[in-house]
Write a protein that holds these residues in place. Structure first.
Motif, PDB file in Angstrom:
ATOM      1  N   TYR A   1      94.026 -42.750  61.892  1.00 47.69           N
ATOM      2  CA  TYR A   1      94.316 -44.055  62.494  1.00 47.69           C
ATOM      3  C   TYR A   1      93.046 -44.683  63.085  1.00 47.69           C
ATOM      4  CZ  TYR A   1      96.640 -47.802  65.029  1.00 47.69           C
ATOM      5  OH  TYR A   1      97.015 -49.036  65.488  1.00 47.69           O
ATOM      6  N   LEU A   2      92.150 -43.848  63.645  1.00 48.08           N
ATOM      7  CA  LEU A   2      90.851 -44.376  64.089  1.00 48.08           C
ATOM      8  C   LEU A   2      90.135 -45.039  62.917  1.00 48.08           C
ATOM      9  CD1 LEU A   2      88.911 -41.874  66.391  1.00 48.08           C
ATOM     10  CD2 LEU A   2      90.212 -43.897  67.044  1.00 48.08           C
ATOM     11  N   ALA A   3      90.224 -44.395  61.759  1.00 51.84           N
ATOM     12  CA  ALA A   3      89.556 -44.924  60.567  1.00 51.84           C
ATOM     13  C   ALA A   3      90.121 -46.295  60.189  1.00 51.84           C
ATOM     14  CB  ALA A   3      89.720 -43.943  59.410  1.00 51.84           C
ATOM     15  N   ILE A   4      91.420 -46.485  60.445  1.00 57.29           N
ATOM     16  CA  ILE A   4      92.044 -47.789  60.169  1.00 57.29           C
ATOM     17  C   ILE A   4      91.585 -48.817  61.206  1.00 57.29           C
ATOM     18  CG2 ILE A   4      94.281 -48.975  60.200  1.00 57.29           C
ATOM     19  CD1 ILE A   4      95.438 -46.285  58.999  1.00 57.29           C
ATOM     20  N   ARG A   5      91.453 -48.369  62.442  1.00 55.41           N
ATOM     21  CA  ARG A   5      91.031 -49.298  63.512  1.00 55.41           C
ATOM     22  C   ARG A   5      89.551 -49.654  63.433  1.00 55.41           C
ATOM     23  NH1 ARG A   5      92.123 -46.883  68.988  1.00 55.41           N
ATOM     24  NH2 ARG A   5      91.059 -48.802  69.612  1.00 55.41           N
ATOM     25  N   MET A   6      88.743 -48.822  62.787  1.00 59.26           N
ATOM     26  CA  MET A   6      87.301 -49.067  62.727  1.00 59.26           C
ATOM     27  C   MET A   6      86.997 -50.295  61.874  1.00 59.26           C
ATOM     28  SD  MET A   6      84.354 -46.558  61.243  1.00 59.26           S
ATOM     29  CE  MET A   6      84.382 -47.254  59.596  1.00 59.26           C
ATOM     30  N   ASP A   7      86.164 -51.191  62.423  1.00 63.79           N
ATOM     31  CA  ASP A   7      85.728 -52.367  61.665  1.00 63.79           C
ATOM     32  C   ASP A   7      84.458 -51.986  60.915  1.00 63.79           C
ATOM     33  OD1 ASP A   7      84.727 -54.711  60.693  1.00 63.79           O
ATOM     34  OD2 ASP A   7      85.013 -55.862  62.540  1.00 63.79           O
ATOM     35  N   GLY A   8      84.611 -51.701  59.643  1.00 62.38           N
ATOM     36  CA  GLY A   8      83.492 -51.209  58.839  1.00 62.38           C
ATOM     37  C   GLY A   8      82.306 -52.164  58.805  1.00 62.38           C
ATOM     38  N   SER A   9      82.584 -53.451  58.962  1.00 56.75           N
ATOM     39  CA  SER A   9      81.487 -54.415  58.905  1.00 56.75           C
ATOM     40  C   SER A   9      80.582 -54.306  60.132  1.00 56.75           C
ATOM     41  CB  SER A   9      82.048 -55.838  58.784  1.00 56.75           C
ATOM     42  OG  SER A   9      82.686 -56.210  59.989  1.00 56.75           O
ATOM     43  N   LYS A  10      81.047 -53.619  61.162  1.00 56.31           N
ATOM     44  CA  LYS A  10      80.244 -53.502  62.390  1.00 56.31           C
ATOM     45  C   LYS A  10      79.423 -52.208  62.442  1.00 56.31           C
ATOM     46  CE  LYS A  10      82.536 -56.696  65.372  1.00 56.31           C
ATOM     47  NZ  LYS A  10      84.007 -56.627  65.463  1.00 56.31           N
ATOM     48  N   VAL A  11      79.692 -51.270  61.550  1.00 57.02           N
ATOM     49  CA  VAL A  11      78.937 -50.010  61.628  1.00 57.02           C
ATOM     50  C   VAL A  11      77.756 -49.991  60.663  1.00 57.02           C
ATOM     51  CG1 VAL A  11      80.844 -48.627  62.493  1.00 57.02           C
ATOM     52  CG2 VAL A  11      80.502 -48.827  60.027  1.00 57.02           C
ATOM     53  N   GLY A  12      77.693 -50.999  59.772  1.00 53.64           N
ATOM     54  CA  GLY A  12      76.546 -51.087  58.878  1.00 53.64           C
ATOM     55  C   GLY A  12      76.348 -49.803  58.087  1.00 53.64           C
ATOM     56  N   ASP A  13      75.110 -49.282  58.103  1.00 58.06           N
ATOM     57  CA  ASP A  13      74.862 -48.053  57.337  1.00 58.06           C
ATOM     58  C   ASP A  13      74.742 -46.841  58.258  1.00 58.06           C
ATOM     59  OD1 ASP A  13      72.526 -48.729  58.473  1.00 58.06           O
ATOM     60  OD2 ASP A  13      71.442 -49.090  56.589  1.00 58.06           O
ATOM     61  N   VAL A  14      75.359 -46.923  59.429  1.00 58.63           N
ATOM     62  CA  VAL A  14      75.388 -45.761  60.331  1.00 58.63           C
ATOM     63  C   VAL A  14      76.136 -44.627  59.636  1.00 58.63           C
ATOM     64  CG1 VAL A  14      76.263 -44.895  62.537  1.00 58.63           C
ATOM     65  CG2 VAL A  14      75.343 -47.224  62.377  1.00 58.63           C
ATOM     66  N   ALA A  15      75.626 -43.409  59.808  1.00 59.20           N
ATOM     67  CA  ALA A  15      76.293 -42.260  59.200  1.00 59.20           C
ATOM     68  C   ALA A  15      76.249 -41.076  60.159  1.00 59.20           C
ATOM     69  CB  ALA A  15      75.614 -41.904  57.879  1.00 59.20           C
ATOM     70  N   PHE A  16      77.262 -40.249  60.108  1.00 60.92           N
ATOM     71  CA  PHE A  16      77.214 -38.958  60.826  1.00 60.92           C
ATOM     72  C   PHE A  16      78.170 -37.980  60.174  1.00 60.92           C
ATOM     73  CE2 PHE A  16      80.416 -41.340  63.415  1.00 60.92           C
ATOM     74  CZ  PHE A  16      81.488 -40.471  63.311  1.00 60.92           C
ATOM     75  N   VAL A  17      77.943 -36.723  60.495  1.00 64.74           N
ATOM     76  CA  VAL A  17      78.868 -35.662  60.078  1.00 64.74           C
ATOM     77  C   VAL A  17      79.190 -34.874  61.343  1.00 64.74           C
ATOM     78  CG1 VAL A  17      79.201 -33.604  58.664  1.00 64.74           C
ATOM     79  CG2 VAL A  17      77.851 -35.529  57.775  1.00 64.74           C
ATOM     80  N   ALA A  18      80.424 -34.927  61.796  1.00 63.49           N
ATOM     81  CA  ALA A  18      80.800 -34.284  63.054  1.00 63.49           C
ATOM     82  C   ALA A  18      81.734 -33.109  62.787  1.00 63.49           C
ATOM     83  CB  ALA A  18      81.477 -35.294  63.974  1.00 63.49           C
ATOM     84  N   ASN A  19      81.324 -31.960  63.281  1.00 59.19           N
ATOM     85  CA  ASN A  19      82.245 -30.819  63.301  1.00 59.19           C
ATOM     86  C   ASN A  19      83.013 -30.858  64.611  1.00 59.19           C
ATOM     87  OD1 ASN A  19      81.626 -29.630  60.850  1.00 59.19           O
ATOM     88  ND2 ASN A  19      80.016 -28.327  61.700  1.00 59.19           N
ATOM     89  N   ILE A  20      84.324 -30.809  64.536  1.00 60.02           N
ATOM     90  CA  ILE A  20      85.143 -30.818  65.751  1.00 60.02           C
ATOM     91  C   ILE A  20      86.019 -29.571  65.733  1.00 60.02           C
ATOM     92  CG2 ILE A  20      86.931 -32.072  67.051  1.00 60.02           C
ATOM     93  CD1 ILE A  20      85.786 -34.676  65.917  1.00 60.02           C
ATOM     94  N   ARG A  21      86.083 -28.910  66.888  1.00 63.97           N
ATOM     95  CA  ARG A  21      86.945 -27.720  66.997  1.00 63.97           C
ATOM     96  C   ARG A  21      87.801 -27.834  68.256  1.00 63.97           C
ATOM     97  NH1 ARG A  21      82.262 -25.161  65.043  1.00 63.97           N
ATOM     98  NH2 ARG A  21      81.586 -24.271  67.036  1.00 63.97           N
ATOM     99  N   HIS A  22      89.080 -27.511  68.117  1.00 66.96           N
ATOM    100  CA  HIS A  22      89.997 -27.448  69.258  1.00 66.96           C
ATOM    101  C   HIS A  22      90.330 -25.975  69.493  1.00 66.96           C
ATOM    102  CE1 HIS A  22      90.375 -31.713  69.219  1.00 66.96           C
ATOM    103  NE2 HIS A  22      91.226 -31.808  68.216  1.00 66.96           N
ATOM    104  N   PRO A  23      89.660 -25.301  70.452  1.00 67.26           N
ATOM    105  CA  PRO A  23      89.916 -23.863  70.646  1.00 67.26           C
ATOM    106  C   PRO A  23      91.371 -23.555  70.970  1.00 67.26           C
ATOM    107  CG  PRO A  23      87.945 -24.563  71.846  1.00 67.26           C
ATOM    108  CD  PRO A  23      88.599 -25.806  71.332  1.00 67.26           C
TER     109      PRO A  23
END
Ligand code: ZN
Length: 643
Positions: free
Chosen positions: A533-555
C-alpha cells in the motif's frame, strides 16, 4: 403527489413517464405473494424504546426513525414499487424468535445479529458493523429473552458488517484465554482487511453513490440498502479468531450445540461459510441466500464475483442441509420456515445466479458485448414472478456486465474502444460537431420532456464533460438522472443516480460516511500489504532516480523482507534478504504497527531507538517524503467539486 417535500430545493417530482412506469410495475409484479411479509413479522418479541443508537464518539450511529415515512401506507411514485416493498420489509426493528433457542436482532445495522442459546450463554452469529450497535443488540436480547453473556462468536464472512461489532459483545482477553471462541471461515483475516486497502480511497468515495450515505432519508432520497436500511456509523472492531474452519465441511460443538460448518469460498465473499444446526434442523445461510439477488459486481468497486460458484454453493447447501431444514435464517433479511418454502427459496436463488452466468455467456458466445449485455439479458419470466429472484443489491444490468467482465474483461473487441480518448478529451469534439451547447441543451430538454431519459443522458453527459462549468447542462443532467433513479428497483443503482444528481446540483456533499477501517483493521494488515500500500501511495514522479535496497526484519514475528526502490517503483519481497542491501532495519512488528496505525512516522520509529538501523537512510527518506495522503472528496463527475 406525495405529502413529503423533496429534500433538495431544485429536486423534481416524478414525471408523468415515471409515474406511468411505476404504475405498470404495480400491475406487473407478483404483489399477491405476501409471504415475505408474514415471514418478516413472524416471531416478533419486542422493539426497543428508542429510535437512535449513539456512537461512543457522540454522533448518531443508527436511526431507524428516519425511515418511518415508509410505514404510512403511501405508494411513492419516486420509489420503484418493488423497491418500496423491499424497503418496508427491511423496517423490521427489534428482537425476533426464529425458533426456540434462536433469536435475531434486526434493524440495528445493515446486518442481523443472531443469538443462539448455548449451554452457558449466547452464541452470536455475526456482529453487525459497529461496537455500539452490537452492544445495544445484546442488551435488547438480555432484556427481552435471557440475561446471558456471549459464549462464542461466529463470523460468517469477511465483510465488516459481519465482524465490526465484535468488541461490543466480548472481551479479546477471553478469546486469548480460550474461554470464548471466535470462529471464522478459511481466509477470513486476510480478506477482512484486504478488500478495502489497495483501492480503499476510491471505493469509499464511490460508496457515496452506491450507498447514498450523504443523501437524506426521504421518499426522494435514501429509502433502503437492499440487505438492510443502511450501515451503522459507529466504531468497527476486529478480534483475531481462535478457530478457523479449513475443511469443506467441519463438525464442531460450540457451547454445547453441535454445528456443521460449510465453507463457501468465492461466493458473496472470498471467505464465507454456512452453518447447520442438526439438532434444531436450522440452516444459517450466511449472506449466500438472502432476500435479494446480490452483487456479482458491487458498484462501489470490488473484484467481480463468480455467479456460477455462488449458484453451485447454494446447490451444495440444498443437498447438504436444505432438504431437511425446518428453518433457514441468514445474516440479512428474514427467515424462511417449512421445508417446502426453504427449498423454493434456495432453488430460486440457485437458478437466478446460474441463469445469470449461463445466459450471459450464452449471449456473449454469440457476440453480445459488455457494452450491450445489460440491454439484452433478461431473467426468464418464471423467475421474475418470484420475489427471491429480484435484484435489490445487484441489478440484472450491472450483474450481467459483471459476468462478461469476469470471463472476457472490459474490452468489447472493437478497436475504437481499445485506446479511446478520455471522456474529457472526446466530449469537446462531440459538442463542437453537434453545434455547441445550445442545440444539445434544446435536444436534451426535449428528450427529457418526452421521457427518453437514457437518450438525454447520452448527449447531456457529453456536454457536462466538455463544459464542466455549464450550470444549465449539469442541472438538466441532474433532472434526467433523478427520473432514472426513481425508476430503479435496485437501491444501489437508484442511489448512484440520485447521489450523482445531488452532486451535479450542489457539489459534493459534506458529512461523515460510515468508517470501513479502524485501528483493529489496520493492525490486522499483513506486513506485505502495508508495504504494497505504501507503494501505491508513493508518487513516483517525486522520487526521480532515487534507489535503495532495504533489508527489514521483525524479530518478534520472525518476518524478513526486502524492499527495493528502483525505476520510481517500490517493490516488496517477503521471505528474502538481499546480499547488497543499502540499509538494514531491525524492528519488532509490534513497534512497527505504530507506523501502520499512523501513531508514529517511519522517521520517528527509526530515530526512537526501537529499531536497529545500519546503512544509508537517505533513499528511504526521499520515498517517505513522496507519499500521498489520498483525498476522499475527488470528483466523480466534472464540475462537482466545491461549488
Ligand atoms: Zn453483509
Amino acid at each position: 403527489m406525495s405529502e413529503y417535500a423533496h429534500f433538495h430545493p431544485v429536486g423534481r417530482e416524478p414525471s408523468a413517464f415515471t409515474r406511468a412506469f411505476q404504475e405498470e410495475q404495480r400491475r406487473r409484479l407478483p404483489f399477491d405473494d405476501d409471504r415475505d411479509f408474514e415471514e418478516a413479522r413472524r416471531g416478533f418479541i419486542a422493539r426497543p424504546d428508542y429510535d437512535k443508537i449513539m456512537a461512543d464518539a457522540g454522533n448518531v450511529a443508527w436511526d431507524m426513525g428516519r425511515y418511518e415515512f415508509l410505514l404510512e401506507g403511501e405508494d411513492f411514485d419516486s420509489i420503484h414499487p418493488s423497491l418500496q416493498r423491499q424497503a418496508i420489509l427491511n423496517m423490521a426493528y427489534g428482537v425476533y424468535e426464529v425458533m426456540e433457542g434462536i433469536y435475531q436482532v434486526r434493524g440495528f445495522d445493515l446486518a442481523n445479529l443472531t443469538f443462539v442459546r448455548g449451554a452457558t450463554g449466547w452464541v452470536v452469529f455475526d456482529t453487525g458493523t459497529t461496537v455500539e450497535t452490537a452492544r445495544a443488540a445484546h442488551a435488547l436480547v438480555r432484556q427481552h429473552v435471557e440475561d446471558l453473556p456471549v459464549s462464542a462468536v461466529i463470523h460468517s464472512h469477511s465483510h465488516i458488517d459481519h465482524f465490526g461489532g465484535v468488541r461490543g459483545l466480548i472481551d479479546e482477553a477471553d478469546v486469548r484465554a480460550g474461554i470464548v471462541p471466535v470462529i471464522v471461515p478459511e481466509g477470513f483475516m486476510e480478506h477482512a482487511v484486504a478488500e478495502n486497502v489497495y483501492a480503499g480511497n476510491a471505493m469509499l468515495r464511490r460508496a457515496f453513490f452506491q450507498y447514498g450515505g450523504l443523501m437524506p432519508a426521504n421518499p426522494y432520497g435514501h429509502v433502503d440498502q437492499a440487505i438492510g436500511k443502511n450501515t451503522a456509523a459507529g466504531r468497527p472492531s476486529l478480534i483475531q479468531p481462535s478457530l478457523v474452519i479449513t475443511d469443506d465441511v467441519e463438525h464442531h460443538t460450540v457451547d454445547g450445540i453441535p454445528m456443521v460448518f460449510h465453507n463457501t469460498p468465492g461466493t458473496e465473499a472470498p471467505a464465507e461459510m454456512n452453518t447447520y444446526l442438526p439438532e434444531k434442523k436450522a440452516f444459517w445461510a450466511a449472506e449466500n441466500i438472502v432476500g435479494t439477488i446480490h452483487n456479482i459486481y458491487t458498484l462501489r468497486g470490488a473484484l467481480v464475483r463468480d455467479a456460477l460458484v455462488w449458484s453451485k454453493k447454494i446447490g451444495e447447501a440444498l443437498y447438504l442441509f436444505g432438504k431437511e431444514a425446518d428453518v433457514m435464517f441468514a445474516s440479512h433479511s428474514w427467515p424462511r420456515w417449512g421445508n417446502d418454502r426453504i427449498q423454493e427459496v434456495i432453488r430460486t436463488q440457485r437458478d437466478a445466479y446460474a441463469h445469470l452466468n449461463n445466459h450471459v455467456l450464452h449471449l456473449a458466445n454469440q457476440g453480445v458485448t459488455i457494452n450491450e449485455i445489460h440491454n439484452v439479458y433478461r431473467q426468464p419470466e418464471s423467475l421474475t414472478k418470484q420475489w427471491a429472484a429480484h435484484s435489490y443489491h445487484g441489478s440484472e444490468e450491472h450483474n450481467s456486465r459483471a459476468v462478461i467482465n469476469r470471463y472476457l474483461g472490459y474490452w468489447d473487441a472493437n478497436p475504437a474502444t481499445l485506446i479511446p480518448l478520455s471522456p474529457r478529451d472526446s466530449a469537446p469534439l462531440y459538442v463542437e460537431m453537434m453545434g455547441g451547447s445550445e442545440p444539445i441543451l434544446t435536444k436534451g430538454r426535449a428528450l427529457h420532456d418526452e421521457g427518453r431519459y437514457r437518450e438525454a443522458q447520452e448527449i447531456l453527459n457529453k456536454l457536462v464533460y466538455a463544459e464542466p462549468d455549464n450550470v444549465d447542462a449539469k442541472q438538466l443532467l441532474a433532472d434526467v438522472f433523478e427520473q432514472l433513479g426513481y425508476q430503479q428497483e435496485s437501491p444501489s443503482v437508484r442511489n448512484s443516480f440520485l447521489a450523482a444528481a445531488l452532486e451535479l446540483r450542489t457539489g459534493i456533499p459534506e458529512g461523515t460516511v460510515p468508517a470501513v477501517s479502524s485501528p483493529d483493521v489496520l493492525r490486522a494488515l499483513t506486513t506485505e500489504m502495508f508495504f504494497d500500500y505504501l507503494a501505491i501511495r508513493m508518487d513516483g514522479s517525486k522520487v526521480g532516480d532515487v534507489a535503495f535496497v532495504a533489508n527489514i526484519r521483525h524479530p518478534d514475528s520472525g518476518e524478513e523482507l526486502v524492499v527495493e526502490l528502483s525505476n520510481a517503483t517500490l517493490t516488496t519481497q517477503m521471505g528474502f534478504q538481499s546480499d547488497d542491501a543499502t540499509v538494514t532495519i531491525v524492528v519488532d512488528r509490534a513497534d512497527f504497527e505504530q507506523v501502520m496505525l499512523g501513531q508514529r512516522s517511519f522517521e520517528e520509529l527509526i530515530e526512537s531507538g526501537a529499531s536497529d538501523v545500519d546503512g544509508d537512510l537517505s533513499g528511504l527518506h526521499r520515498m517517505l517524503a513522496s507519499l500521498v495522503e489520498f483525498d476522499l472528496l475527488f470528483e466523480l463527475l466534472p464540475g462537482t467539486a466545491a461549488t
